[in-house]
Design an enzyme around this catalytic site. Structure first.
Site, PDB file in Angstrom:
ATOM      1  N   SER A 138      58.306   7.841 -13.241  1.00 42.34           N
ATOM      2  CA  SER A 138      59.649   7.323 -13.477  1.00 42.34           C
ATOM      3  C   SER A 138      59.849   6.206 -12.481  1.00 42.34           C
ATOM      4  O   SER A 138      58.986   5.931 -11.655  1.00 42.34           O
ATOM      5  CB  SER A 138      60.686   8.408 -13.221  1.00 42.34           C
ATOM      6  OG  SER A 138      60.652   8.747 -11.836  1.00 42.34           O
ATOM      7  N   LYS A 139      60.999   5.597 -12.538  1.00 39.79           N
ATOM      8  CA  LYS A 139      61.353   4.561 -11.556  1.00 39.79           C
ATOM      9  C   LYS A 139      61.138   5.106 -10.147  1.00 39.79           C
ATOM     10  O   LYS A 139      60.555   4.466  -9.294  1.00 39.79           O
ATOM     11  CB  LYS A 139      62.826   4.200 -11.701  1.00 39.79           C
ATOM     12  CG  LYS A 139      63.131   3.151 -12.718  1.00 39.79           C
ATOM     13  CD  LYS A 139      63.795   1.957 -12.004  1.00 39.79           C
ATOM     14  CE  LYS A 139      63.690   0.654 -12.742  1.00 39.79           C
ATOM     15  NZ  LYS A 139      62.716   0.516 -13.764  1.00 39.79           N
ATOM     16  N   ARG A 140      61.609   6.339  -9.922  1.00 41.05           N
ATOM     17  CA  ARG A 140      61.548   6.933  -8.593  1.00 41.05           C
ATOM     18  C   ARG A 140      60.121   7.088  -8.062  1.00 41.05           C
ATOM     19  O   ARG A 140      59.876   6.996  -6.879  1.00 41.05           O
ATOM     20  CB  ARG A 140      62.225   8.305  -8.625  1.00 41.05           C
ATOM     21  CG  ARG A 140      63.317   8.427  -7.630  1.00 41.05           C
ATOM     22  CD  ARG A 140      64.000   9.742  -7.652  1.00 41.05           C
ATOM     23  NE  ARG A 140      63.339  10.739  -8.486  1.00 41.05           N
ATOM     24  CZ  ARG A 140      63.771  11.965  -8.617  1.00 41.05           C
ATOM     25  NH1 ARG A 140      64.842  12.349  -7.984  1.00 41.05           N
ATOM     26  NH2 ARG A 140      63.148  12.823  -9.393  1.00 41.05           N
ATOM     27  N   GLY A 155      57.796   5.127  -8.463  1.00 44.68           N
ATOM     28  CA  GLY A 155      57.241   3.828  -8.087  1.00 44.68           C
ATOM     29  C   GLY A 155      56.369   3.204  -9.164  1.00 44.68           C
ATOM     30  O   GLY A 155      55.831   2.117  -8.980  1.00 44.68           O
TER      31      GLY A 155
END
Ligand code: GLU
Length: 312
Positions: A245-247, A249
């Site tokens: 996910s975005k989190r 990276g």
């Protein structure tokens, strides 16, 4: 054989979604079946039109194609869940006639936990049955959710990767929401009604939905519908155990596409994470058809280092 991918247009697809999509496409294509794209756009608060378009572009960019879907039509449409409300209402009617539904006025927070999220880790404790004694219609004269009375006892099903799977939805989740307070059909109901109506014979999806399958089976039974064969594939996680996910990276598919990364490189990397190609392979998705073999797939969630070229 008919399979499907069922994205929710609530964000960009990430590499985990891409791996599941690739595997379900390969399962169907390697068996000469038909592949259906069904868009699960039921949650009006979270769905965005732009994601719908970009997700389909991402999947085509990866090299996947579909025989039926919102952009290509087909005999079992519409392929957007937002246009299928009448099908869900019919199913609710059938359940209601059997006395299997009741209205629930419990707080929004509890309902959101039970109704919005098909993913087990986002779920709260089992619903204690607070409203289960209510008469079936309009008892408090304000909007109510509808809950399905889950039969007591264990549910057994066979999964191509996990073998016989046993769980106890009545204990684990309790009576779950099939229509939210705002009138929108919940995931568990919509997915059963649609997979059956679209004659899906094989459902391949992420292992995070294993616990949902145990909820869906009693719905199939109550509605007199034939359940599909199941394959729950492991998730792909970053080295620290986070979902892509975005989190984590990792770039989304849309970002990779916009940066003009070669899709063959992404496909090769995805295939290597699940044992279908050697590390460093670069190849079009179509070259993997015929290599799909459930026996070669990992059983456990796969932790991978995100290489530099996949990082934001
Ligand atoms: N729309 C669901 C999701 O994105 C997929 C559900 C399914 O494959 O059954 O998680």
């Amino acid at each position: 054989m008919r399979g499907r991918f069922a994205p929710s247009p609530t964000g960009d697809l990430h590499l985990g979604n891409a791996r599941t999509a690739l595997l379900s496409w390969l399962q169907v294509r390697s068996a000469g079946g038909r592949f259906v794209m069904r868009v699960e756009d039921l949650d009006p608060g979270r769905v965005r039109e732009e994601y719908l378009e970009s997700q389909l572009l991402d999947l085509r960019w990866l090299g996947l194609d579909w025989d039926e879907g919102p952009d290509v039509g087909g005999d079992f449409g519409p392929y957007l869940q937002s246009a299928r409300q009448a099908n869900y209402e019919d199913a609710l009617q059938q359940l209601s006639e059997q006395g299997l539904l009741y209205e629930c006025y419990c707080t929004r927070k509890e309902i959101a936990e039970a109704a919005n999220a098909p993913h087990a880790d986002e779920e709260g404790p089992a619903y204690p049955g607070t409203c289960s004694g209510r008469p079936p219609t309009g008892s408090l004269g304000r909007p109510a959710a509808l809950r399905f009375r889950v039969p007591a006892g264990e549910v057994l099903f066979d999964d191509a990767l996990h073998g016989t799977t046993v769980s106890d939805p009545a204990m684990e989740v309790g009576d779950f929401v099939v229509r939210r307070k705002d009138g929108v059909a919940a995931y568990q109901l919509a997915v059963v009604v649609d997979d059956a109506a679209m004659r899906i014979s094989d459902v391949l999806r992420g292992a995070d939905l294993l616990s949902s399958t145990a909820r869906q089976i009693p719905l199939y039974q109550a509605l007199g519908l034939e359940p599909p064969r199941w394959t729950h594939v492991p998730l792909v996680l970053s080295a620290d155990g986070e979902r892509f996910s975005k989190r984590s990276g990792a770039l989304s598919l849309r970002e990779l596409r916009e940066r003009r990364v070669a899709p063959q490189r992404v496909v090769g990397w995805l295939a290597a994470t699940c044992g279908l190609a050697p590390r460093g392979a670069e190849l079009p998705a179509a070259e993997l058809i015929g290599r799909y073999d459930p026996a070669r797939l990992p059983r456990e969630d796969t932790r991978v280092d995100i290489p530099e070229w996949l990082r934001s």
